[in-house]
Design an enzyme around this catalytic site. Sequence first.
Site, PDB file in Angstrom:
ATOM      1  CG  HIS A 139      -1.720   1.218   1.431  1.00 14.72           C
ATOM      2  ND1 HIS A 139      -3.024   1.339   0.995  1.00 14.72           N
ATOM      3  CD2 HIS A 139      -1.420   2.402   2.033  1.00 14.72           C
ATOM      4  CE1 HIS A 139      -3.482   2.531   1.314  1.00 14.72           C
ATOM      5  NE2 HIS A 139      -2.527   3.189   1.952  1.00 14.72           N
ATOM      6  CD  GLU A 140       1.913   3.162   3.686  1.00 18.09           C
ATOM      7  OE1 GLU A 140       2.018   4.284   3.148  1.00 18.09           O
ATOM      8  OE2 GLU A 140       0.943   2.846   4.406  1.00 18.09           O
ATOM      9  CG  HIS A 143       0.345   6.140  -0.546  1.00 17.34           C
ATOM     10  ND1 HIS A 143      -0.716   6.886  -1.003  1.00 17.34           N
ATOM     11  CD2 HIS A 143      -0.082   5.568   0.615  1.00 17.34           C
ATOM     12  CE1 HIS A 143      -1.736   6.777  -0.162  1.00 17.34           C
ATOM     13  NE2 HIS A 143      -1.373   5.974   0.822  1.00 17.34           N
ATOM     14  CD  GLU A 214      -4.732   6.402   2.107  1.00 20.38           C
ATOM     15  OE1 GLU A 214      -4.538   5.202   2.398  1.00 20.38           O
ATOM     16  OE2 GLU A 214      -3.814   7.219   1.951  1.00 20.38           O
TER      17      GLU A 214
END
EC number: 3.4.24.-
Length: 286
Positions: A139-140, A143, A214
Amino acid sequence: MMRILLFLATNMAVLVVFNIILSLTGIQAQDATGLLLMAALFGFSGSLISLFLSKTMALRAVGAEVIKQPRNDMERWLVNTVRSQAERANLPMPDVAIYHSEDVNAFATGPSKNNSLVAVSTGLLRAMTQDEAEAVLAHEVAHIKNGDMVTMTLLQGVLNTFVIFVSRMIAKVVSSNRDGESSTGIYFLVSMVLEILFGFLASMIAMWFSRYREFRADAGSAKLVGKHKMIAALQRLQRLHEPQELEGQLAAFAINGKRGGLAALFMSHPPLEKRIAALQQLDSFK
């Protein structure tokens, strides 16, 4: 999470300095073009400064330590996992850091894809399974892949410019008398009040974009490791005690998020149940 995001606090300080300078110099920015250029200069300054210093500020804010040479199996797993995900995402290797906290969280930051950081708390490593932690790391990495730090900087700069420019233009009209002369006191007061009001609206827009971002990062994680792992990680967060919140801009790139009611308009993250539902609806990334 502090109610005033650190990322926005820097920009608010710039707005205050902007007001002080104009008041001390007597500049009323009657020329709309000049005012727009001045607004853009001050509007983007805080955002750009925050972006360029983001890694240093993040490491100091949580006391994170960059893993330069893995000292144990956990650190080796972290570095190898992030490296593998970065390669699959066609990204340069980010710095990987651990910070000591009972908070179950992780975040990404950095001024560019070539100079980024992924940090994870010891609380997350203890609370989550390896598959769940892998999804959080993905997930990071997503980003970073999506360029979210730079995009937020540009958006914040545009919003700041809008706040300064529009509030000053309205203040000039309100403070001018029939002869076209302006009252400095009224001009300053009206512009300050409007900047506060427009600032709240700008924050709502920025946080709406953060929530949208997100969902994209969740989908990016699903693409890298499979949606079932990301769903499991979010479900784990639901079962755990409500986490402590990160300060400032770190919260906008973290994995968790909370708040409800009217405060939901200022949330940097969508509710966990909505994120899980969005992942479940993905046809691919099984």
